[in-house]
Enzyme design. Structure first.
Site, PDB file in Angstrom:
ATOM      1  CB  CYS A 191     -28.944-107.131  38.230  1.00  0.00           C
ATOM      2  SG  CYS A 191     -27.259-107.560  37.741  1.00  0.00           S
TER       3      CYS A 191
ATOM      4  CB  CYS B  84     -25.025-101.933  33.664  1.00  0.00           C
ATOM      5  SG  CYS B  84     -24.148-103.505  33.856  1.00  0.00           S
TER       6      CYS B  84
ATOM      7  CB  CYS C  40     -28.997-102.078  33.156  1.00  0.00           C
ATOM      8  SG  CYS C  40     -30.020-103.574  33.237  1.00  0.00           S
TER       9      CYS C  40
ATOM     10  CB  CYS D 131     -31.612-114.594  23.163  1.00  0.00           C
ATOM     11  SG  CYS D 131     -30.209-114.153  24.219  1.00  0.00           S
TER      12      CYS D 131
ATOM     13  CB  CYS E 160     -28.846-117.232  22.346  1.00  0.00           C
ATOM     14  SG  CYS E 160     -27.645-115.967  22.866  1.00  0.00           S
TER      15      CYS E 160
ATOM     16  CB  CYS F 148     -24.200-113.540  20.750  1.00  0.00           C
ATOM     17  SG  CYS F 148     -25.294-112.132  20.460  1.00  0.00           S
TER      18      CYS F 148
ATOM     19  NE  ARG G 272     -28.606-110.943  17.577  1.00  0.00           N
ATOM     20  CZ  ARG G 272     -28.815-112.105  16.947  1.00  0.00           C
ATOM     21  NH1 ARG G 272     -29.907-112.249  16.227  1.00  0.00           N
ATOM     22  NH2 ARG G 272     -27.955-113.086  17.053  1.00  0.00           N
TER      23      ARG G 272
END
Length: 335
Positions: free
Chosen positions: A54, A58, A61, A98, A130, A190, A262
């Site tokens: 990616c 972040c 991550c 998801c 999702c 979400c 969640r």
């Protein structure tokens, strides 16, 4: 029963968050029982359909290409692989699947066409579908809705003031704009955040206020505990105390009483007793399965044992009704 609010102040939420711990849990548990079946917990399964590489930065991550982690980059999965994973998750008790892809944003290309086919195929299994694919345009959100998507995940992560410390490759407004596009397509939202990034209590309150003051509360609010990964800027962050997680869950439950809260990342490091406090405070959903994208997670059998001990039961798919866009349609694959 108090009416749902969308005009919370930071002071009001801060007062809730800082209540004496047992008083806070009691209030959250009471509101939870007034608004939902407190013994019912939704089981979701999260799979990484495209891993690593990616372009985002972040700080938490391991999938960011710029960080040197042990993560193995993997190309986009095939539709049949996703269907197989979905069937196994459903057999384990999951009512929602998801699918997460390590993209900065969705691009209108063959990869997105394949994701559309994944959504159609999993929708045929009568599971809530999702996706979390990064930033999304209104048109892309509509394509997903037309394919039968039930929910779209796009977390705020932290407060607007703290955001630049964690991510510089996109803005907070980018996040909010994606949520706006998701709502335009009449998908359920979400969206939650991560605790343990080095944020302050004020940051946590601010993030919850942003979510609670959206025109419509997110149907699902994930509360994640940071799982530090070697090679990322936050690799040395200490584990967040369980009491902080419980405070976040309880506060979210009080200010967003109808939402599914969640208990997400970090559960692998929690004991059954610690998780029980989270359920008492209003958590009514978990991710199950051995992995949560790229981090370890308890497996289905362990969770079923915990459910038996705590007297919990699994929530069925489409508990609040099935939107028109998720009605089964013949699966049409794209080239």
């Amino acid at each position: 029963m108090q009416p749902t609010k969308h005009n919370w102040t930071k002071e009001e939420i801060s007062e809730i968050y800082h209540k004496p711990f047992l008083d806070l849990v009691y209030e959250a548990a009471t509101i939870h029982r007034e608004n939902q079946d407190y013994s019912e917990v939704q089981i979701s399964s999260l799979i990484s359909i495209k891993t690593g590489g990616c372009s985002e930065d972040c700080a938490y991550c391991p999938q960011a290409a710029r960080y040197h982690t042990d993560l193995e980059v993997q190309a986009l999965m095939k539709v049949d692989q996703v269907v197989d994973a979905a069937q196994k998750a459903k057999a384990g008790g999951a009512s929602r699947l998801c699918m997460g892809a390590a993209w900065r944003e969705v691009r209108d290309n063959r990869d997105f066409d394949r994701v559309i086919d994944m959504v159609k195929a999993v929708n045929e299994l009568d599971m809530e579908v999702c996706c979390t694919l990064g930033m999304l345009t209104e048109g892309q959100a509509q394509r997903l809705a037309d394919a039968g998507l039930y929910a779209y995940n796009h977390n705020l992560d932290t407060s607007e003031d703290d955001y630049k410390r964690i991510i510089s490759t996109r803005t907070y407004d980018d996040r909010l704009n994606t949520l706006h596009n998701v709502r335009k397509a009449k998908l359920t939202v979400c969206s939650g955040g991560i605790v343990g990034l080095g944020e302050t209590d004020e940051d946590r309150v601010s993030m919850l206020r942003t979510l609670a003051n959206l025109p419509k509360h997110p149907e699902s609010v994930p509360i994640n505990a940071l799982v530090p990964v070697k090679g990322t800027p936050l690799e040395n962050q200490p584990r967040i105390p369980i009491w902080d997680m419980v405070r976040m869950i309880a506060t979210a439950r009080i200010i967003m009483p109808k939402s599914v809260v969640r208990l997400s990342a970090g559960r692998n490091e929690m004991s059954t007793v610690e998780q029980a406090f989270c359920f008492m405070a209003g958590a009514n959903s978990i991710f199950a399965g051995d992995k949560l994208l790229t981090t370890p997670n308890p497996d289905f059998s362990d969770d079923m044992k915990m459910f038996e001990i705590l007297g919990l039961k699994t929530r069925e798919a489409f508990k609040n009704g099935r939107p028109a866009n998720t009605i089964n349609k013949p699966v049409e694959t794209t080239a």
